[in-house]
Design an enzyme around this catalytic site. Structure first.
Site, PDB file in Angstrom:
ATOM      1  N   TYR A  31      40.550  69.835  14.328  1.00 11.18           N
ATOM      2  CA  TYR A  31      41.274  69.397  13.136  1.00 11.18           C
ATOM      3  C   TYR A  31      42.182  68.218  13.467  1.00 11.18           C
ATOM      4  CZ  TYR A  31      44.741  69.616   9.338  1.00 11.18           C
ATOM      5  OH  TYR A  31      45.599  69.309   8.303  1.00 11.18           O
ATOM      6  N   GLU A  66      48.632  73.725   1.716  1.00 13.95           N
ATOM      7  CA  GLU A  66      50.006  73.663   2.233  1.00 13.95           C
ATOM      8  C   GLU A  66      50.861  74.747   1.578  1.00 13.95           C
ATOM      9  OE1 GLU A  66      51.219  72.079   4.706  1.00 13.95           O
ATOM     10  OE2 GLU A  66      49.725  70.531   5.100  1.00 13.95           O
ATOM     11  N   TRP A  96      49.376  77.448  10.474  1.00 16.70           N
ATOM     12  CA  TRP A  96      48.315  76.601   9.956  1.00 16.70           C
ATOM     13  C   TRP A  96      46.952  77.063  10.461  1.00 16.70           C
ATOM     14  CZ3 TRP A  96      47.211  74.045   5.992  1.00 16.70           C
ATOM     15  CH2 TRP A  96      46.145  73.143   5.962  1.00 16.70           C
TER      16      TRP A  96
END
Length: 202
Positions: free
Chosen positions: A28, A50, A58
């Site tokens: 990522y 988010e 995350w």
């Protein structure tokens, strides 16, 4: 690990510690984080993820991303805006995503706000991506260590306020700064990271 917080991988490339070990996070970081997102659908997805990430790691969200995309019609704002109470219950029963009712409802709400923004006729609004990009700062941070990376900015505070005014939820200044980092509006790659300056924006 250097004093900056960078770790040089077996490929000779320097990355922050959070992106140095987990293969999913590393990929990522290497290919997506900080690269410009300028489509409405792409921005709506990042805004939604988010919000779901708030209070979680995350990595958790990234692992669930395929399930999120399947559950939320690939984050097509028009499709999500048309979700009903039946869809809310379907989502709350979906173990593949984060089953937080407030965040689910906020995502539906934000899809409707995205569609409304597009059709508002207000030249300030345009579409969600253009609107968020309009809050880009004149300069980007140049952090040399993890501790120097800001978590908010004057622009993220202003963006949060503007989105709330237009009916969006889960769009606080810290969340909006994280969004701005993720979609390339600011470059908070550490000085010394191989990704620093790679977005083409800064």
């Amino acid at each position: 690990m250097s004093d900056s917080g960078l770790i040089t991988g077996d490929d000779g490339l320097a990355r922050p510690a959070w992106a140095a070990s987990d293969p999913l996070l590393r990929d990522y970081y290497d290919t997506e984080w900080g690269m410009p997102v300028r489509t409405e659908q792409g921005m709506f997805e990042r805004l939604s993820l988010e919000a779901f990430q708030s209070g979680l790691s995350w990595a958790t969200i990234l692992r669930k991303r395929p399930a999120f995309r399947a559950a939320f019609a690939d984050f097509d704002p028009d499709a999500v805006a048309a979700f009903t109470d039946v869809d809310v219950e379907r989502l709350m029963a979906d173990a593949g995503i984060v089953r937080n009712r407030r965040k689910v409802l906020a995502t539906l709400n934000n899809a409707r706000a995205t569609v409304a923004m597009r059709g508002s006729g207000n030249t300030e609004d345009r579409d969600l991506a253009s609107f968020i990009w309009s809050f880009a700062p004149e300069r980007t941070p140049e952090p040399e260590s993890i501790g120097e990376i800001p978590t908010t900015s004057a622009e993220s505070v202003a963006l949060a306020k503007a989105l709330k005014k237009r009916g969006f939820a889960f769009v606080g200044p810290t969340t909006m700064f994280a969004l701005m980092e993720a979609v390339g509006i600011v470059d908070t790659h550490l000085v010394g990271s191989w990704r620093r300056g790679s977005s083409g924006v800064w």
